[in-house]
Design an enzyme around this catalytic site. Structure first.
Site, mmCIF file in Angstrom:
data_model
loop_
_atom_site.group_PDB
_atom_site.id
_atom_site.type_symbol
_atom_site.label_atom_id
_atom_site.label_comp_id
_atom_site.label_asym_id
_atom_site.label_seq_id
_atom_site.Cartn_x
_atom_site.Cartn_y
_atom_site.Cartn_z
ATOM 1 N N ASP A 422 0.834 -1.208 0.000
ATOM 2 C CA ASP A 422 0.000 0.000 0.000
ATOM 3 C C ASP A 422 0.869 1.258 0.000
ATOM 4 O O ASP A 422 2.069 1.200 0.261
ATOM 5 C CB ASP A 422 -0.915 -0.037 1.237
ATOM 6 C CG ASP A 422 -2.013 1.014 1.156
ATOM 7 O OD1 ASP A 422 -2.269 1.534 0.053
ATOM 8 O OD2 ASP A 422 -2.612 1.313 2.208
ATOM 9 N N GLU A 425 2.448 4.774 -4.383
ATOM 10 C CA GLU A 425 2.508 5.646 -5.582
ATOM 11 C C GLU A 425 3.874 6.316 -5.724
ATOM 12 O O GLU A 425 4.267 6.548 -6.880
ATOM 13 C CB GLU A 425 1.396 6.697 -5.505
ATOM 14 C CG GLU A 425 -0.009 6.112 -5.570
ATOM 15 C CD GLU A 425 -0.400 5.317 -4.320
ATOM 16 O OE1 GLU A 425 0.118 5.657 -3.231
ATOM 17 O OE2 GLU A 425 -1.177 4.374 -4.442
ATOM 18 N N ASP A 500 -9.029 3.958 -2.134
ATOM 19 C CA ASP A 500 -9.982 4.490 -1.155
ATOM 20 C C ASP A 500 -11.242 5.050 -1.802
ATOM 21 O O ASP A 500 -11.406 6.261 -1.943
ATOM 22 C CB ASP A 500 -9.281 5.544 -0.304
ATOM 23 C CG ASP A 500 -8.080 4.955 0.415
ATOM 24 O OD1 ASP A 500 -7.988 3.708 0.485
ATOM 25 O OD2 ASP A 500 -7.224 5.721 0.882
#
Ligand code: GLC
Length: 818
Positions: A422, A425, A500
């Site tokens: 997670d 990016e 999300d």
């Protein structure tokens, strides 16, 4: 070729854009040519009969096709004829011809059916920007001189062309007329099409024109943009903010052909462990072992299927990756063993950021080995994420990837079976929702690059490290890696979940197109958080979301800390029983879904796919993104508004049976489906076997016996394939799998079903295969299914059930009606 057009258009040359001029041939190889045009080197190569690569290296840049997207393979182009005259060089394969006109240099393609595609725009063609304008990253390029200027190719947009794919997009299926940005971000809540780019970037589009497909992949990990006839209705352009322009053209002509080649180029989704297809339950966060136990017990006591439980960051010590929170999780081994004993698999989160803490061995080891990203001044690059100030591994460095992979050992040793990569990016908190500045340095173990050059690859490289680590540490098991960020090729490292999302009806609506878009971009294994992450779900939203979610390749309920808990039993008995029934249906469908995963693994075909996948000739399907096919057999049309029980459904050609009522509809047809809560609009294709397991609450709860093939016979014929193996490990590579074809033909009151002989050496503990023929209006006159078979007709259910012993031999069932 490419032809000049007579129509008028706005003069579209943007400020500072310089298109290439005259080209001369430098070398001709067996399957490619190299040319020089102005200061650029241009190469065109046939990699396969239906796959061409174009490399444009301006301003004296070196030829380089190295990319994290690609798997290495020896391409076989087959015979290629290279032709040359004063005006044009051609490269003809057995499927298509690439045309390079020399003055000015323009590239286009046609196939042997005479279809022209991917034609350079005659005026603008390929080129670069001499003036930087306001393109991101350009100041940096000017400072360093190493990055290169923005590059772009303009293609003609032909009137009938529709663009699809483009990765993780919440906007509608058909991308024609849109502008797409490829730059990974951790976006603020919302994720509407206005947000444009989300966590993952796949600069690939599948183009359909009158039923025939081609594909385009721009391989660059810097910021990429596609303008799909948005700026100018007669042009599409594809550009990168700096560097080289390397693109691939896939000739199709079917969508499946394009995806098959694209996934040969960028890699296939590995076969997952079977349990990973089951239902998963997550929460940010289950904060103590006792809470996790309670959740696990509730699933079992309430008879709701669940295979996997997810541990979010509160299970860590101060959010430090690869640790356990000693207060909440004093005995992780004990907890995980207990959960395993109850049939659960545990997945643990691993964020990209490493807490800067001199007493934290993961941090100090990475520092000593010099494996982190650097500032331009050569210091460790730091920013805040969940644990506070963090530093970030340089995943472009193979040594850092290996080191990171090895860090998973304590997790796997404690019994963790899946890794949830997670914030990769990478997501940074200063400023909010930001990522690394473009001039951060990735030392790369010798080949330093600026962050802007590798930005979109960061998530994929982290997922790769997790997968390779899992493979090294547990070579006998199939890794289970879930990632939020990724680039083209992510599918070979991890499944992608869409981050999300929100507990809103709008987000549920968007999810349908989003997963189809991902599936068309090589990411067949994907899913959105069921029930939504941000905001409070209602019982009705969760129930409707679950009705859709059970057809996602990845099926998991997850929600955010500040929000109402979202476990299926928290909204009252009515919604609980709908979620239960839907998740039980998912569990029954696992042999079907697993067959689809194997197809995806082999061919790149998505699991959840748009209708046009099977009906590219049917233009009505091009915009049909509020329904989809799950494999070849099921058509699903979810309800995505509150209080609604009816909806329009388009059923394409063929006969379809409504799952709940058995009503038959012959397509193409627009129908109004009645879909009250608990009975979503699901249709089964006629004569196509749907393999089902008996009801279970988790994989391995008991022997999946019998295996049932549900069939809806109807005048005509159909076929399906069924695949199974041990569901984990690699014995299928040694021949221990089973594949069989099931055909059903119906003619003049006679039903003929054949289950083909088993291919592969898988031995079953299962003893029975059942064939359930549905919508049989009356007791058959005769049923022949061999001596060992038994059958019965159930008039109220209008079904004929034939039980066969499980053997590798073929089975034939003949039913005469009346
Ligand atoms: C990110 C993830 C989310 C997770 C949270 C805490 O927002 O997308 O799924 O729950 O971080 O780890």
């Amino acid at each position: 070729m490419p032809s000049k057009r007579m129509t008028t258009r706005k003069p579209a040359s943007p400020p500072g854009y310089q298109t290439v001029g005259r080209a001369t041939t430098i070398t001709k190889e067996a399957s490619g040519v190299c040319l020089r045009a102005d200061s650029a080197t241009v190469e065109l190569t046939a990699l396969a009969p239906d796959l061409f690569r174009v490399g444009f290296f301006p301003q004296g840049r070196a030829v380089d096709y190295g990319s994290v997207a690609l798997v290495s393979r020896d391409w076989q182009s087959g015979p290629v004829t290279v032709g040359e005259d004063a005006e044009e060089v051609t490269l003809a394969t057995s499927a298509a011809t690439a045309h390079i006109s020399l003055e000015p240099l323009r590239i286009g393609f046609d196939d042997h059916a005479g279809r022209e595609f991917a034609l350079d725009d005659p005026e603008l063609g390929m080129g670069w920007f001499t003036a930087p304008g306001d393109l991101p990253g350009v100041d940096l390029a000017n400072q360093s001189g190493t990055l290169g200027k923005p590059v772009r190719v303009y293609k003609q947009h032909r009137a009938g062309e529709h663009y699809f794919g483009c990765g993780e997009r919440t906007g509608e299926l058909d991308k024609t007329g849109s502008h797409q940005i490829f730059w990974n971000v951790d976006p603020p809540p919302g994720h509407t099409a206005l947000q444009n780019n989300l966590y993952a970037s796949i600069p690939f589009t599948l183009v359909l024109d009158a039923g025939r497909a081609w594909g385009f992949f721009l391989d660059s990990t810097t910021r990429v943009e596609f303008d799909l006839a948005h700026d100018d209705p007669q042009r599409a352009w594809f550009g990168a903010s700096n560097g080289d322009l390397v693109y691939y053209v896939f000739c199709g002509p079917t969508p499946a052909d394009v995806l098959a080649r694209y996934t040969e180029l960028t890699g296939h989704t590995p076969l997952p462990p079977l349990w990973a297809l089951g239902n998963g339950q997550s929460r940010f966060s289950y904060e103590t072992a006792e809470e996790v136990r309670e959740i696990a017990r509730s699933f079992r006591e309430r008879d709701i299927p669940c295979d996997a439980l997810y541990l979010d960051i509160d299970a860590l010590d101060g959010y430090r990756v690869f640790t356990w929170n000693p207060a909440g999780f004093p005995d992780p081994e004990g907890l995980l063993a207990e959960l395993r004993g109850m049939g659960f698999h545990t997945v643990s989160i691993v964020d990209a950021g490493v807490k800067v803490d001199e007493h934290y061995p993961v941090y100090t080891e990475g520092k000593e080995r010099d494996l982190y990203c650097k500032t331009p001044q050569g210091n460790e690059y730091q920013n805040a994420v969940w644990p506070g100030i963090c530093t970030f591994p340089d995943f472009t460095n193979p040594e850092a990837r290996r080191w990171w992979g090895d860090q998973h050992r304590p997790l796997l040793d404690a019994g963790v079976e899946g890794i949830w990569a997670d914030m990769n990016e990478p997501a940074l908190f200063i400023p909010p929702n930001s990522t690394m500045p473009p001039d951060v340095i990735h030392p790369g173990g010798g080949k330093a690059q600026f962050h802007i050059q590798v930005h979109n690859a960061y998530g994929s490289l982290m997922a790769q490290a997790a997968r390779e680590g899992s493979l090294r540490l547990r070579p006998e098991r199939r890794p289970f890696i879930i990632s939020r960020s990724g680039y083209a090729g992510i599918q070979r490292h991890a499944l992608l979940w869409t981050g999300d999302n929100s507990s809103t009806w709008e987000h549920l609506t968007m999810s349908l197109a989003q997963l189809q878009n991902l599936g068309l971009s090589g990411v067949g294994w994907a899913g959105v958080d069921i029930g939504g992450f941000y905001g409070d779900a209602t019982g009705e939203l969760l129930a409707r979301w679950t009705e859709f979610g059970i057809f996602q390749a990845f099926c998991r309920n997850h929600s955010e800390k500040q929000t109402r808990h979202q476990e299926p039993w928290l909204f009252g008995e009515r919604y609980e029983s709908i979620c239960r029934a839907m998740l039980k249906l998912r569990q029954r469908l696992l042999p079907y879904l697993y067959t689809l995963f194997e197809e995806c693994h082999r061919t790149g075909a998505p699991i959840l796919r748009p209708l046009f996948w099977a009906y590219p000739e049917d233009k009505a399907t091009y915009s049909m993104d509020d329904e989809f096919l799950c494999g070849d057999t099921l058509l699903v049309a979810p309800i995505t508004r509150p209080g609604v029980e009816y909806r329009h459904v388009y059923l394409p050609a063929g006969s379809w049976f409504h799952l709940w009522t058995g009503a038959r509809i012959d397509g193409p047809a627009h129908v109004l489906a009645h879909a009250p809560l608990g009975q979503p609009a699901i249709y089964v294709r006629a004569n196509t076997a749907l393999p089902l397991w008996p009801e279970m609450n988790y994989v391995g709860q008991r022997e999946a016996d019998p295996l049932t093939f549900v069939l809806h016979p109807c005048e005509g014929s159909g076929s399906a394939t069924f695949y199974e193996d041990a569901g984990d490990g690699y014995e299928h590579l040694n021949g221990f799998y089973a594949r069989r074809a099931i055909t059903c033909e119906v003619e003049a009151g006679h039903i003929h079903v054949e289950i083909g002989e088993q291919e592969g050496a898988l031995l079953h503990a299962r003893r029975h295969t059942r064939v359930e023929l549905r919508e049989i209006a009356s007791e058959p006159g005769a049923v022949h299914a061999g001596k060992a078979a038994t059958w019965r007709y159930e008039p109220e259910q209008r079904r004929l059930i034939v039980d066969l012993p499980e053997t590798a031999a073929s089975h034939v069932i003949d039913v005469s009606m009346g």
